[in-house]
Design a protein around this motif. Structure first.
Motif, PDB file in Angstrom:
ATOM      1  N   ASN A 136      81.966 130.534  34.872  1.00  0.00           N
ATOM      2  CA  ASN A 136      81.573 131.940  34.952  1.00  0.00           C
ATOM      3  C   ASN A 136      81.188 132.220  36.396  1.00  0.00           C
ATOM      4  N   ILE A 137      81.688 133.320  36.940  1.00  0.00           N
ATOM      5  CA  ILE A 137      81.346 133.710  38.307  1.00  0.00           C
ATOM      6  C   ILE A 137      80.750 135.105  38.235  1.00  0.00           C
ATOM      7  N   GLU A 138      79.565 135.253  38.818  1.00  0.00           N
ATOM      8  CA  GLU A 138      78.921 136.559  38.777  1.00  0.00           C
ATOM      9  C   GLU A 138      78.329 136.902  40.133  1.00  0.00           C
ATOM     10  N   PRO A 139      78.364 138.197  40.462  1.00  0.00           N
ATOM     11  CA  PRO A 139      77.763 138.604  41.738  1.00  0.00           C
ATOM     12  C   PRO A 139      76.253 138.398  41.690  1.00  0.00           C
ATOM     13  N   ILE A 140      75.684 138.062  42.824  1.00  0.00           N
ATOM     14  CA  ILE A 140      74.237 137.885  42.921  1.00  0.00           C
ATOM     15  C   ILE A 140      73.815 138.420  44.286  1.00  0.00           C
ATOM     16  N   PRO A 141      72.825 139.299  44.310  1.00  0.00           N
ATOM     17  CA  PRO A 141      72.372 139.821  45.603  1.00  0.00           C
ATOM     18  C   PRO A 141      71.909 138.692  46.522  1.00  0.00           C
ATOM     19  N   VAL A 142      72.289 138.762  47.776  1.00  0.00           N
ATOM     20  CA  VAL A 142      71.965 137.717  48.743  1.00  0.00           C
ATOM     21  C   VAL A 142      70.461 137.492  48.838  1.00  0.00           C
ATOM     22  N   GLU A 143      69.672 138.549  48.674  1.00  0.00           N
ATOM     23  CA  GLU A 143      68.221 138.415  48.850  1.00  0.00           C
ATOM     24  C   GLU A 143      67.502 137.754  47.669  1.00  0.00           C
ATOM     25  N   VAL A 144      68.191 137.528  46.551  1.00  0.00           N
ATOM     26  CA  VAL A 144      67.562 136.875  45.399  1.00  0.00           C
ATOM     27  C   VAL A 144      67.468 135.373  45.683  1.00  0.00           C
ATOM     28  N   PRO A 145      66.259 134.820  45.697  1.00  0.00           N
ATOM     29  CA  PRO A 145      66.136 133.366  45.903  1.00  0.00           C
ATOM     30  C   PRO A 145      66.849 132.599  44.786  1.00  0.00           C
ATOM     31  N   PHE A 146      67.510 131.520  45.189  1.00  0.00           N
ATOM     32  CA  PHE A 146      68.323 130.753  44.241  1.00  0.00           C
ATOM     33  C   PHE A 146      67.492 130.222  43.077  1.00  0.00           C
ATOM     34  N   GLY A 147      66.287 129.730  43.357  1.00  0.00           N
ATOM     35  CA  GLY A 147      65.423 129.221  42.288  1.00  0.00           C
ATOM     36  C   GLY A 147      65.103 130.296  41.259  1.00  0.00           C
TER      37      GLY A 147
END
Length: 172
Positions: free
Chosen positions: A70-81
């Motif tokens: 599954n590939i989904e967009p994620i805002p760059v500013e959201v911390p990965f954790g």
């Protein structure tokens, strides 16, 4: 005197001739998968590529082991954790019976990757175990869900690990 030795023959896991390469410029990666698996592109609207073990006897094995991507967009500013925590929370909301365990962090192709497992008990059917690999590549998250019946998971875990660890992101 008779000696019986049991050994795990991993030749199929190490033998490159037993693997194919799936490559996609549009998805931005390539990955190896066993020849005993088949690819299914656009499995559904959320899964652009999936790998399923080919079933030879559907009367006894109706649940093929699989790797769903599954590939989904994620805002760059959201911390990965925070993203990983939110993905686990979302799973628990959808399936409250899940038991999440085995959390870890690794690197795949130089990208930090969150790993966790969950057991999904099924009423009227076999229990399933899934191992999730979650990578954040630029502005997207790539989720690998590797699933097998609980009874077969230990057998397939090295294969799942090999598939996901073979990931090569295409640099744009």
């Amino acid at each position: 005197m008779l000696w019986l030795l049991a050994c795990n023959n991993d030749t199929t896991l190490a033998d490159e001739s037993e693997f194919k390469i799936y490559s996609s410029d549009s998805l931005g990666f390539e990955i190896e998968y066993p020849k005993t698996f088949e690819t299914r592109e656009y499995f559904n609207q959320f899964i652009p590529i999936a790998f399923f073990e080919k079933i030879t006897d559907s009367t006894t094995d109706i649940y093929p082991e699989n790797v769903l991507v599954n590939i989904e967009p994620i805002p760059v500013e959201v911390p990965f954790g925070d993203f990983i925590k939110a993905s686990k929370t979302q799973l628990k909301i959808m399936m409250p019976e899940l038991e999440i365990f085995g959390e870890d962090s690794i690197n795949i192709d130089g990208v930090p990757t969150g790993v966790y497992q969950f057991k999904r008990p099924k009423e009227n059917g076999p229990d399933f175990v899934a191992k999730m690999f979650v990578l954040k590549d630029k502005n997207r998250a790539i989720n690998f869900s590797c699933t097998a019946t609980e009874e077969m998971f230990e057998t397939y875990q090295p294969i799942f690990d090999r598939i996901v660890n073979s990931l090569k992101l295409k640099k744009k």
